[in-house]
Design a protein around this motif. Structure first.
Motif: not given
Ligand SMILES: Nc1ncnc2c1ncn2[C@@H]1O[C@H](COP(=O)(O)OP(=O)(O)OP(=O)(O)O)[C@@H](O)[C@H]1O
Ligand SMILES: N[C@@H](CCO)C(=O)O
Length: 324
Positions: A33-35, A51, A104, A106, A202, A216
């Motif tokens: 929701s941020v990045n 990211r 990497p 996941i 999340d 995160d």
């Protein structure tokens, strides 16, 4: 949700090259929701996670990258960022004027609340304890953005705003009272150099029942281990009410890796109340009072309800329930 900054295949190739990668595909992800997040396909068919930071400065992104490398090399299941190919010791590139890192890929998925089992909760508790142990040797100071003074400033701004809905306005006196009672950091027990501080469902990926990664660390800071444990209990062990079995499983996973000290145990109740207050306030300022649609809505009332559930416990009752 998830893609706030566009990235063409050509741009993805140029960005990937900075990490020594030959990119053959780029797909924006409906995640976070941020990045902004992209899946990049690499020559040969493997994948990496890109990211692009939407708010953080390059300096903040670089510090987070160094933290991830430290934690990953000290036993925390989290992906360590790839270094830039030509700049020794650096992990951060730039796209559209924003910092970008590559991790990497996941394989895994987050668990919905109804799917959380004792085994999941236990694994999450173990992983959190590993963060606290590994973080003990991280030498850089990490300052929280969510301490009592930060929350007080958010509450003060709510009192001043004229667009606060009635259902929020009526709970402000209660939030003021709660914060006033918990405003000494020592209430929350001893601090460790690194807490995750946002270990919600999340931010953990599972694969085939096993914990694949903790993600995160944008809220990571030095802070109270008791607080971090209670954030995680509140995030994982509440459906419509506190699930005592899950809470005990999570705490037992934690204790199996890192035993709480007496002072940490004594702080658990206030830590839980502060955790409930922190997310009540930030959900009001960051979700309730912002336009809907940019990210998944998170309801502050669910954390106010958690505060009320914790109110019903005594310090001793909480320790006995968690069996720590
Ligand atoms: N290395 C990775 N490999 C595969 N998927 C990942 C990886 N890192 C993150 N993800 C997925 O992308 C999602 C969003 O990532 P992230 O938590 O970084 O987003 P965000 O926008 O920064 O934060 P927030 O969790 O606050 O929404 C994660 O929940 C996870 O599903
Ligand atoms: N995990 C937070 C949002 C991101 O910090 C919440 O659920 O309120």
């Amino acid at each position: 949700m998830g893609v706030f900054t566009a990235l063409s295949l050509e741009e993805a190739r140029a960005l990937g090259a900075r990490f020594g990668l030959v990119v053959t595909g780029a797909r924006g992800l409906d995640a976070g929701s941020v990045n902004t997040s992209y899946e990049l396909t690499i020559e040969g068919g493997s994948r990496v996670f890109l990211r692009i930071y939407e708010g953080a400065s390059a300096g903040v992104a670089a510090q987070e990258a160094r933290l991830l490398v430290h934690l990953a090399t000290h036993g925390v299941p989290t992906p360590a960022p790839l270094p830039l190919a030509c700049t020794s010791g650096s992990f951060v590139a730039e796209h559209a004027g924003k910092p970008a890192i590559v991790l990497p890929w996941i394989d895994g998925a987050s668990i919905c609340q109804r799917g959380v089992t004792d085994a999941h909760a236990r694994a999450v508790g173990e992983a959190l304890a590993r963060v606290h142990l590994a973080g003990a040797s991280f030498a850089e100071p990490l300052v929280t953005r969510f301490g009592p003074a930060d929350l007080a400033a958010r509450l003060a701004s709510l009192h001043e705003r004229t667009d606060v809905p009635g259902h929020v306005r009526v709970v402000l006196p209660e939030l003021d009272r709660r914060l006033e009672r918990l405003s000494s950091p020592s209430d929350l027990g001893p601090t460790v150099p690194v807490i995750h501080a946002d270990l919600f469902r999340d931010n953990v990926l599972f694969q085939g029942g096993a914990l694949a990664a903790v993600l995160d660390f944008e809220s990571a800071s030095s802070g109270s281990a008791a607080f971090d444990l209670m954030v995680t209990v509140l995030a994982w062990c509440f459906g419509d009410e506190l699930d005592r079995g899950l809470a005990r499983a999570l705490a037992s996973g934690y204790s199996a890796v890192r035993a709480l000290s007496d002072d940490e145990r004594a702080a658990l109740l206030d830590a839980a109340l502060f955790a409930a207050l922190r997310f009540t306030i930030t959900r009001i300022t960051d979700y309730e009072l912002r336009p809907r649609g940019r990210s998944m809505f998170r309801d502050y009332r669910r954390f106010l309800a958690r505060a009320a559930a914790i109110d019903a416990l005594s310090a001793r009752g909480l320790v006995e329930m968690l069996d720590v």
